[in-house]
Write a protein that holds these residues in place. Structure first.
Motif, short mmCIF file in Angstrom:
data_model
loop_
_atom_site.label_atom_id
_atom_site.label_comp_id
_atom_site.label_asym_id
_atom_site.label_seq_id
_atom_site.Cartn_x
_atom_site.Cartn_y
_atom_site.Cartn_z
N SER A 295 0.83 -1.21 0.00
CA SER A 295 0.00 0.00 0.00
C SER A 295 0.87 1.26 0.00
O SER A 295 0.51 2.26 -0.62
CB SER A 295 -0.96 0.01 1.18
N GLU A 296 2.01 1.22 0.67
CA GLU A 296 2.94 2.36 0.64
C GLU A 296 3.40 2.62 -0.79
O GLU A 296 3.46 3.76 -1.23
CB GLU A 296 4.16 2.09 1.52
N ARG A 297 3.74 1.54 -1.49
CA ARG A 297 4.20 1.68 -2.87
C ARG A 297 3.09 2.22 -3.76
O ARG A 297 3.34 3.07 -4.63
CB ARG A 297 4.68 0.33 -3.40
N THR A 298 1.88 1.76 -3.55
CA THR A 298 0.75 2.24 -4.34
C THR A 298 0.51 3.73 -4.08
O THR A 298 0.32 4.50 -5.02
CB THR A 298 -0.52 1.44 -3.99
N ASN A 299 0.54 4.11 -2.82
CA ASN A 299 0.33 5.53 -2.47
C ASN A 299 1.45 6.41 -3.02
O ASN A 299 1.20 7.52 -3.48
CB ASN A 299 0.21 5.70 -0.96
N LYS A 300 2.66 5.90 -2.97
CA LYS A 300 3.80 6.66 -3.48
C LYS A 300 3.68 6.85 -4.99
O LYS A 300 3.96 7.92 -5.52
CB LYS A 300 5.11 5.94 -3.16
N ALA A 301 3.22 5.81 -5.69
CA ALA A 301 3.05 5.91 -7.15
C ALA A 301 1.94 6.90 -7.49
O ALA A 301 2.05 7.66 -8.44
CB ALA A 301 2.72 4.54 -7.72
#
Length: 69
Positions: A58-64
């Motif tokens: 989810s961190e990676r998704t939010n960062k993207a």
């Protein structure tokens, strides 16, 4: 698996690992119901590792999303 090791994996590897852990969790619940479980603490460990993986994904998704905006 430690958080640092999880962060080094790609998103595809994380999804695969999550799927494997969910399957193992299911098998452990079956063992628990039949009274054949050898390490009850393993259920707790699996839940925590799945949570770590989901958090990182989810961190990676939010960062993207943030980078795209």
């Amino acid at each position: 698996m430690k958080t640092k090791e999880i962060r080094e994996l790609s998103s595809e590897e994380l999804a695969t690992r999550k799927r494997e852990l969910r399957q193992e969790s299911f098998n452990l619940r079956l063992q628990q119901q039949s009274g054949q479980m050898e390490r009850p603490s393993r259920v707790k460990d699996i839940r925590k590792e799945v949570a770590r993986i989901e958090t990182i994904l989810s961190e990676r998704t939010n960062k993207a999303k943030t980078a795209a905006a």
